[in-house]
Write a protein that holds these residues in place. Structure first.
Motif: not given
Length: 743
Positions: A399, A402, A594-595, A597-598, A602
């Protein structure tokens, strides 16, 4: 030759340890005198970086803005503005006063506005700006004399509003813009710095107290950490004053978290070794000397790894990042010097009282931990557990691709701050981009003499995706345009573009990318293909900054990896293990991003994260990971020179993972405290740094690394040859004899 080098390294370690313990009282008094001297002669505050520090070198946006001011004699872009808004519509009298105020300032009829040179109002009426509302919102752009500081510019704008925008129907909301946003962020930082310092120190005391079940040990860690932070701030302030532009405000909380975190880490390493020596029955001075000799070398190499990783930022293009490097590297080096001297000295003085009132032994817990480690050294278990960890980290890390970058001057402020409220009001009446419009500069012979072509160009730009409105020369009367949007010689024209989204955010940057790519075709369509054009404004600067960040991140990432790889190779005297250890660190970093981003993009719906957050996290997490690599694997291989590698892992991993876990939790908590600062970028930075440290300490070093070492066996040390036999294991070598373990 190899034996000679090990002997020489051991002699240096023993000599350093003997000297520090022998001169322990002199060391303590010396640091007290040094702190006093720093308080007297080194600056307590720093020179702060301004907006120019964010732009990359040779910025086309800044060059275009300079060329525009040269061609017209004054700039058209302002980064400070007054906002008035009445959802039911500003009264005709309020709109009339807007024009009268601007004229009075232009004619020098208002005497209390210095350093304001001009004010330019704009109202969301149909003839000027296409908006869903009519006559509800007015923006007054404030222009100040050259050389005015950011703080003075904001103060002047607020004074102007208090003195001249004071009628009830003026509906004044506040002052906003990128300059007030930066000033507000600095104010918030300073207002919360004392709370951040106190909370971080309290966390440090609490974790160390729980780790050692002692009331004295945390005070030793606290004294060392506080002295290190005090000296680091003074030294970096002095050095920052010698660097053009100064140091970014964002560094102050980061330096606090980094220094207090790593010094506490080092204190835990030293104190763990000291406790082991005392439990073995050694007297306090011999135990302190053994701890200094064994742990001091690890702390030195680990500190150099972190400092070198931070210093690698000097190869960045953006001045903002080049300021990170020296400040963070100096802070780390100061912390290492204090830790290597003050901690052993205090340990030698205090001895067993360090761990008062606890006197219990940890043999039962140690046996349980060794049992779990022995299970992990079964190859099938290592394969399953290590594989699961690798797959999990890689899945979450995907992730990170992104992740969107932007700049958070106003957007990063609390919603109830004055600049944020004023920006929200301006966005409601116009569009978010009104807070920082983009300027299109057109230059060419007679380009301003054909208003029809400029009008068609403005219409074409207005039709582009992401464009909320355009103010072009053809849309205004000639008397309003001449000299402002068309130069007096007619060879230059300016078009103001207001974007639909946050002008410093990722979507606005993408919109500007599309507009820039489409401009050559649009100019050709309206017959202005011979014109030279350039884009200026904060969105254009942010666009360049994000592009430079992407480039710098790759460049700095490679430099940090190379530096840490070389240091690991030198310390571990191996090739295979350092490569694998850094690979594990990269996986943990990717999972952390990644975390990020999430959660923030998100889950919370943020448009982007602050451009420097993944940059700082990458450099620091990769470098800090080397701390734990050096401490953990160094102990395993020291023992593997006496017993088989599997036994060394089973014996040393429980011991080192306990210290690494406590150190990791402390460091993560230190970075997590950054969330106390109510700015979005510090929430992002605190989250990714705390999570990254925890993943590294609790998952990578305690589970993944032992699994990898088990699977690779003695090959992991190649070309180093571990001297531990494959037959009957031998007893532990003496651990606290006043000498470090054999290398």
């Amino acid at each position: 030759m190899r034996t000679w080098r090990r002997s020489e390294a051991g002699w240096v370690s023993r000599s350093y340890a003997w000297l520090v313990v022998r001169l322990r009282w002199l060391v303590v008094v010396g640091w007290a005198v040094g702190a006093g001297a720093a308080a007297l002669w080194l600056p307590a505050t720093s020179v702060n970086a301004d907006l120019g520090g964010f732009a990359p070198p040779n910025s086309r946006a800044i060059a275009t803005e300079t060329a525009s001011a040269r061609a017209f004699g004054f700039p058209v872009l302002s980064r400070t503005m007054l906002v008035q808004r009445d959802p039911d519509g500003l009264s005709p009298e309020a709109q009339r006063r807007l024009v009268e105020r601007a004229a009075a300032v232009a004619k020098d009829e208002v005497r209390d506005v210095a350093p304001i040179a001009a004010v330019v109002p704009i109202v969301n009426v149909e003839d000027v700006f296409a908006s869903s509302e009519r006559g509800t919102t007015a923006i007054t752009y404030v222009f100040t004399e050259p050389g005015t500081t950011f703080a003075d510019e904001v103060t002047a704008a607020e004074e102007f509003a208090r003195n001249h925008v004071q009628q009830p129907d003026d509906s004044f909301v506040g002052v906003t813009g990128t300059v007030p946003g930066q000033v507000a962020q600095s104010t918030i930082l300073y207002d919360h710095l004392l709370l951040l310092e106190g909370a971080t120190l309290a966390v440090v005391i609490g974790i160390v107290a729980l780790k050692f079940r002692s009331l004295v040990a945390p005070l030793v860690a606290l004294a060392t950490a506080a002295l290190s932070y005090f000296l680091a701030v003074r030294v970096t302030n002095y050095v920052g004053g010698l660097v053009a532009g100064g140091a970014p405000e964002e560094l102050k909380p980061l330096v606090l978290a980094l220094v207090l975190g790593i010094v506490t880490d080092y204190a835990i390493f030293f104190l763990s070794s000291m406790r082991s020596g005392l439990e073995a029955g050694t007297d306090r001075r011999a135990a302190a000397q053994a701890s200094a000799a064994q742990t001091g070398r690890i702390v030195l190499v680990a500190g150099i790894a972190v400092a070198a990783g931070c210093a690698a930022m000097l190869v960045a293009e953006a001045g903002f990042f080049r300021a990170f490097g020296p400040v963070l590297a100096l802070s780390v080096l100061v912390s290492v010097v204090v830790s290597l001297t003050l901690l052993p000295a205090l340990m030698a003085i205090l001895g067993r009282s360090l761990f008062w009132p606890t006197r219990t032994h940890r043999e039962r817990r140690r046996l349980l931990a060794r049992g779990a480690a022995r299970v992990l050294t079964v190859r099938l278990v290592s394969l399953v557990v290590g594989g699961a960890v690798l797959v999990g980290l890689a899945a979450v890390g995907a992730s990170a691709g992104r992740l969107q970058l932007g700049v958070s001057f106003v957007a990063g402020l609390p919603a109830d701050s004055a600049p944020a409220r004023a920006a929200a009001a301006a966005s409601s009446g116009f569009a978010p981009g009104i807070v920082a419009p983009t300027e299109l500069l057109l230059q060419g012979p007679g380009i301003g003499s054909d208003p029809e072509r400029l009008t068609r160009l403005g219409q074409a730009i207005d039709d582009q995706p992401g464009v909320a409105g355009v103010l072009s020369p053809g849309a205004l009367p000639d008397e309003a345009v001449r000299g402002a949007l068309v130069s007096k010689d007619g060879n230059a024209a300016r078009v103001l573009v207001v974007l639909e989204h946050d002008p410093l955010g990722a979507r606005a940057i993408e919109d500007l990318d599309r507009l820039s790519a489409a401009l050559p075709a649009m100019l050709e369509d309206v017959g202005l293909e011979a014109a030279r054009f350039g884009l200026a404004g904060d969105t254009a600067v942010s666009r360049e900054l994000v592009a430079a960040t992407d480039s710098d991140l790759r460049r700095i990432g490679i430099a940090v990896l190379v530096v840490n790889l070389l240091l690991l190779m030198l310390f571990l005297r191996a090739v295979v293990a350092p490569v694998l250890l850094l690979g594990c660190s990269v996986l943990a970093l990717a999972a952390s991003l990644g975390c990020l981003t999430l959660l923030f993009q998100d889950r919370l719906g943020h448009e982007n994260v602050a451009f420097y957050v993944p940059f700082a996290a990458s450099v620091l997490l990769l470098s800090l990971g080397s701390d734990y690599n050096i401490y953990g694997v160094g102990h395993v291989w020291t023992r593997a020179d006496h017993v088989p590698l599997r036994q060394a892992i089973a014996e040393r991993v429980p011991e080192t993972s306990g210290a690494i876990t406590a150190a990791g939790i402390t460091l993560a908590a230190s970075f997590g405290m950054l969330a106390i600062v109510p700015l979005r970028q510090f929430h992002e930075l605190g989250f990714v740094m705390a999570l990254g440290v925890l993943l590294d300490a609790l998952v990578v070093r305690s589970v993944l690394v032992p699994a990898v070492l088990t699977l690779l066996g003695r090959f992991s040390a190649w070309p180093r040859r571990l001297r531990g036999g494959q037959g009957e294991p031998v007893a532990d070598p003496p651990r606290a004899t006043g000498r470090p373990l054999p290398d």
